[in-house]
Design a protein around this motif. Sequence first.
Motif, PDB file in Angstrom:
ATOM      1  N   THR A  21      24.803   7.697 -16.258  1.00 39.51           N
ATOM      2  CA  THR A  21      23.366   8.006 -16.211  1.00 39.51           C
ATOM      3  C   THR A  21      22.795   8.155 -17.624  1.00 39.51           C
ATOM      4  O   THR A  21      21.667   7.719 -17.892  1.00 39.51           O
ATOM      5  CB  THR A  21      23.114   9.271 -15.371  1.00 39.51           C
ATOM      6  N   VAL A  22      23.565   8.704 -18.526  1.00 38.47           N
ATOM      7  CA  VAL A  22      23.099   8.789 -19.920  1.00 38.47           C
ATOM      8  C   VAL A  22      22.873   7.369 -20.455  1.00 38.47           C
ATOM      9  O   VAL A  22      21.850   7.059 -21.066  1.00 38.47           O
ATOM     10  CB  VAL A  22      24.115   9.563 -20.808  1.00 38.47           C
TER      11      VAL A  22
ATOM     12  N   GLU B 152      24.359  19.084 -17.874  1.00 40.08           N
ATOM     13  CA  GLU B 152      25.266  18.157 -18.547  1.00 40.08           C
ATOM     14  C   GLU B 152      24.484  16.952 -19.105  1.00 40.08           C
ATOM     15  O   GLU B 152      24.743  16.490 -20.213  1.00 40.08           O
ATOM     16  CB  GLU B 152      26.342  17.705 -17.541  1.00 40.08           C
ATOM     17  N   LEU B 153      23.514  16.488 -18.318  1.00 43.05           N
ATOM     18  CA  LEU B 153      22.680  15.364 -18.780  1.00 43.05           C
ATOM     19  C   LEU B 153      21.924  15.759 -20.058  1.00 43.05           C
ATOM     20  O   LEU B 153      21.891  15.002 -21.035  1.00 43.05           O
ATOM     21  CB  LEU B 153      21.693  14.959 -17.674  1.00 43.05           C
ATOM     22  N   VAL B 154      21.359  16.939 -20.044  1.00 43.01           N
ATOM     23  CA  VAL B 154      20.585  17.394 -21.206  1.00 43.01           C
ATOM     24  C   VAL B 154      21.511  17.589 -22.419  1.00 43.01           C
ATOM     25  O   VAL B 154      21.194  17.168 -23.535  1.00 43.01           O
ATOM     26  CB  VAL B 154      19.815  18.694 -20.873  1.00 43.01           C
ATOM     27  N   ARG B 155      22.678  18.184 -22.175  1.00 43.70           N
ATOM     28  CA  ARG B 155      23.618  18.409 -23.281  1.00 43.70           C
ATOM     29  C   ARG B 155      24.001  17.077 -23.934  1.00 43.70           C
ATOM     30  O   ARG B 155      23.981  16.923 -25.154  1.00 43.70           O
ATOM     31  CB  ARG B 155      24.867  19.117 -22.745  1.00 43.70           C
TER      32      ARG B 155
ATOM     33  N   CYS C   6      14.413  18.267 -23.215  1.00 45.22           N
ATOM     34  CA  CYS C   6      14.905  17.915 -24.556  1.00 45.22           C
ATOM     35  C   CYS C   6      14.190  16.655 -25.018  1.00 45.22           C
ATOM     36  O   CYS C   6      13.655  15.908 -24.208  1.00 45.22           O
ATOM     37  CB  CYS C   6      16.416  17.676 -24.556  1.00 45.22           C
ATOM     38  N   GLY C   7      14.207  16.434 -26.345  1.00 48.77           N
ATOM     39  CA  GLY C   7      13.739  15.178 -26.918  1.00 48.77           C
ATOM     40  C   GLY C   7      12.225  15.030 -26.984  1.00 48.77           C
ATOM     41  O   GLY C   7      11.478  16.001 -26.891  1.00 48.77           O
ATOM     42  N   GLY C   8      11.819  13.766 -27.176  1.00 42.63           N
ATOM     43  CA  GLY C   8      10.401  13.460 -27.298  1.00 42.63           C
ATOM     44  C   GLY C   8       9.859  13.781 -28.676  1.00 42.63           C
ATOM     45  O   GLY C   8       8.648  13.935 -28.843  1.00 42.63           O
ATOM     46  N   GLU C   9      10.753  13.868 -29.664  1.00 41.74           N
ATOM     47  CA  GLU C   9      10.294  14.201 -31.016  1.00 41.74           C
ATOM     48  C   GLU C   9      10.355  12.983 -31.930  1.00 41.74           C
ATOM     49  O   GLU C   9      11.321  12.214 -31.889  1.00 41.74           O
ATOM     50  CB  GLU C   9      11.195  15.292 -31.619  1.00 41.74           C
TER      51      GLU C   9
ATOM     52  N   ALA D 123      14.214  11.788 -24.194  1.00 43.49           N
ATOM     53  CA  ALA D 123      13.650  12.958 -23.500  1.00 43.49           C
ATOM     54  C   ALA D 123      14.025  12.991 -22.023  1.00 43.49           C
ATOM     55  O   ALA D 123      14.082  11.952 -21.353  1.00 43.49           O
ATOM     56  CB  ALA D 123      12.130  12.939 -23.636  1.00 43.49           C
ATOM     57  N   VAL D 124      14.255  14.222 -21.532  1.00 41.48           N
ATOM     58  CA  VAL D 124      14.482  14.459 -20.097  1.00 41.48           C
ATOM     59  C   VAL D 124      13.394  15.437 -19.642  1.00 41.48           C
ATOM     60  O   VAL D 124      13.174  16.469 -20.276  1.00 41.48           O
ATOM     61  CB  VAL D 124      15.882  15.070 -19.848  1.00 41.48           C
ATOM     62  N   ILE D 125      12.713  15.091 -18.550  1.00 42.15           N
ATOM     63  CA  ILE D 125      11.598  15.918 -18.055  1.00 42.15           C
ATOM     64  C   ILE D 125      11.908  16.403 -16.639  1.00 42.15           C
ATOM     65  O   ILE D 125      12.410  15.640 -15.810  1.00 42.15           O
ATOM     66  CB  ILE D 125      10.278  15.109 -18.015  1.00 42.15           C
TER      67      ILE D 125
END
Length: 480
Positions: free
Chosen positions: A270-271, A301-304, A349-352, A369-371
Amino acid sequence: MIKIQNYINGQLAPALSGGWLDNYEPGTGQVYSHIPDSDASDVQAAVDAAEAAFPTWSSCGVNERYRILHRIADLIEERLEVFAQAESRDSGKAITTARSVDIPRAQANIRFFATAILHFGAESHHMEGQAVNYTLRQPIGTVGCISPWNLPLYLFTWKIAPALATGNCVVAKPSEMTPMTAFLLAQTCIEAGLPAGVLNIVHGLGPKAGQAIVEHPKTKAISFTGGTATGRTLARTAAPMFKKLSLELGGKNPNVIFADCNFEEAVSTTVRSSFANNGQICLCGSRIYVERKIYDKFKDELVRRTKALKTGNPADPENDLGALVSEQHRAKVMGYLDIAKQEGGTILCGGEIIKPSAELSGGYYLTPAVIEGLPNDCRTNQEEIFGPVVTIQPFDTEEEALALANGTQYGLACTLWTQDISRATRMAERLQAGIVWVNCWMLRDLRTPFGGVKNSGVGREGGTEALRFFTEVKNVCVSY
Ligand code: NAD
C-alpha cells in the motif's frame, strides 16, 4: 540548451513555424531544453510521410516488422542508463523508478508486440456444406497516438509498438511536459533502420499539435492516454468523423484491505501503490479502505512508513520520491490538501513543500500525505488528485467496502487484500473496475487486457486487445 526536434519522414527537424516551447526540469524548476511548438502544418507533414510509407510498411511482412522493432528494443536496452537519466531529469521521477520501471518496461513493450504479431491470428467460421468465412485483420493506415507525462516512454511505446507491429504508420505526440525520451526514441529509430515515415513524432501543445492529429481526416484511429476532461474533448472531435478511439483516462483507485490480509504485504504494498512515482501513476491507489478491526494498527503503520520515505533530488538513488512534474501540478495537488482540510479531514503526515538544497530550491517537491476523517462523497475522495496524497477510512462489512470502492465516477483499478479466496472472487466480480489486483499491485502481464470502466476510459489496451484495436476487420465469405 538542448533543442528537441520533431521526427518526421525519417528526419529530425524543428517546427515549420520555427516556434519553440520551454521545457522545465522539475528537480530544479529551471528551463533546461526547448521543444518544437508544432502546429497543424507539422502534423500535415507527418501525415503525408506516414501515408507515403504505409504501402511498403503494411506489406513488408511480420518478420521484417518484428526484426526492426526488436532492433529498437535492443538499442533501448543497451542505453538503459541514458534513457533512465533523461526520463528522471525530464519528469522529476526518482532515478530508481526510471531505471527499474519506466525504461525496462518501454523496451519490453516494443519486444512484446514485435513478438505478438508473429502469433496473431484471426477467426474462421465454417457454414457446413455451404461456405467458409474467414476474418482478415488488416492495418488501418495512419493512426494517432497521444500520451501523458507520468510514464513518458513507457506509455508512448505501449501505443506505438502495437500500432507499428500491426503494419500501421504512426503520428505520435508525447506530452509537452516530458518530451525528452521520445526524442531519444526518434534517434534510436533512425539508427535501427526504421524506414522513413513509418513513425513520426510531433512535439508541442495538446490543444494545438494534439488537436491537429485528432482532427486530421487521415488519422483513422486515435489511441489516447490522459485526463478524463481531455478524453471528452477528443471524443467530441473524433466521434463525428467515425474514428476508432481508445481512451485510457483518469482514476481514483480504491485499496480494500480486510482484517484477514497478510498484514506486512498489505501495508508495504500500500505504501508503494500510494506513492510510487510520487503517486503519479494512473494505477496508484488513492482511497484506502481498511476493515475496522485492524484500522488503527494499519493506519499507524502506514503513516510511520510514509514518514520514512525520502523525498528529494530525483537523481539521487537514495530518494524514494523525486519532484512533481510541474509547478502548476504541485499547486493543484496542494489545493486538494486545502480542500481536504476544509472538508474536515486531518492530515496525518506530509503535504509539506521541501527544498532539498539551494541548487534544487526551485524544484517542485512535496512530501507524501495521508489524510483521515473524510466522507466518501467529498471532493477529496471523488476527484483525481494524481499526486502523493491518499485518504484512509474504516469499513465494517463487505457490502460497505464494495459501496465505498464503487462510489466514484471512475473505474480503472482496484486492489483487494484478503486471504479468503471466496470473498476475493465475490468482490472481484462486483467491483466496478477494469483491473482488480488481489494481494498484489502493478503485477503486469502484457498479454492481459488493460483499461477502465465508467469515466476511466473506453476500450482496452494490451495483448490481443491492442492488436485488434489497431487493425480493421474484414469478413470474407466464400461459397462452395
Ligand atoms: P492530459 O489529458 O492533460 O494530456 C495528455 C496528452 O494529451 C498530452 O500529450 C497533451 O498534450 C495531449 N492533449 C491535451 N489536450 C489535447 C487536445 N485537445 N487534443 C489532443 N491532445 C491533447 O493528461 P496529463 O496531465 O498529461 O496526464 C495525466 C492524466 O493521465 C491523469 O488523469 C491520469 O490518470 C491519466 N492517465 C491515465 C492512464 C490510463 O491508463 N488510464 C495512464 C496514465 C495517465
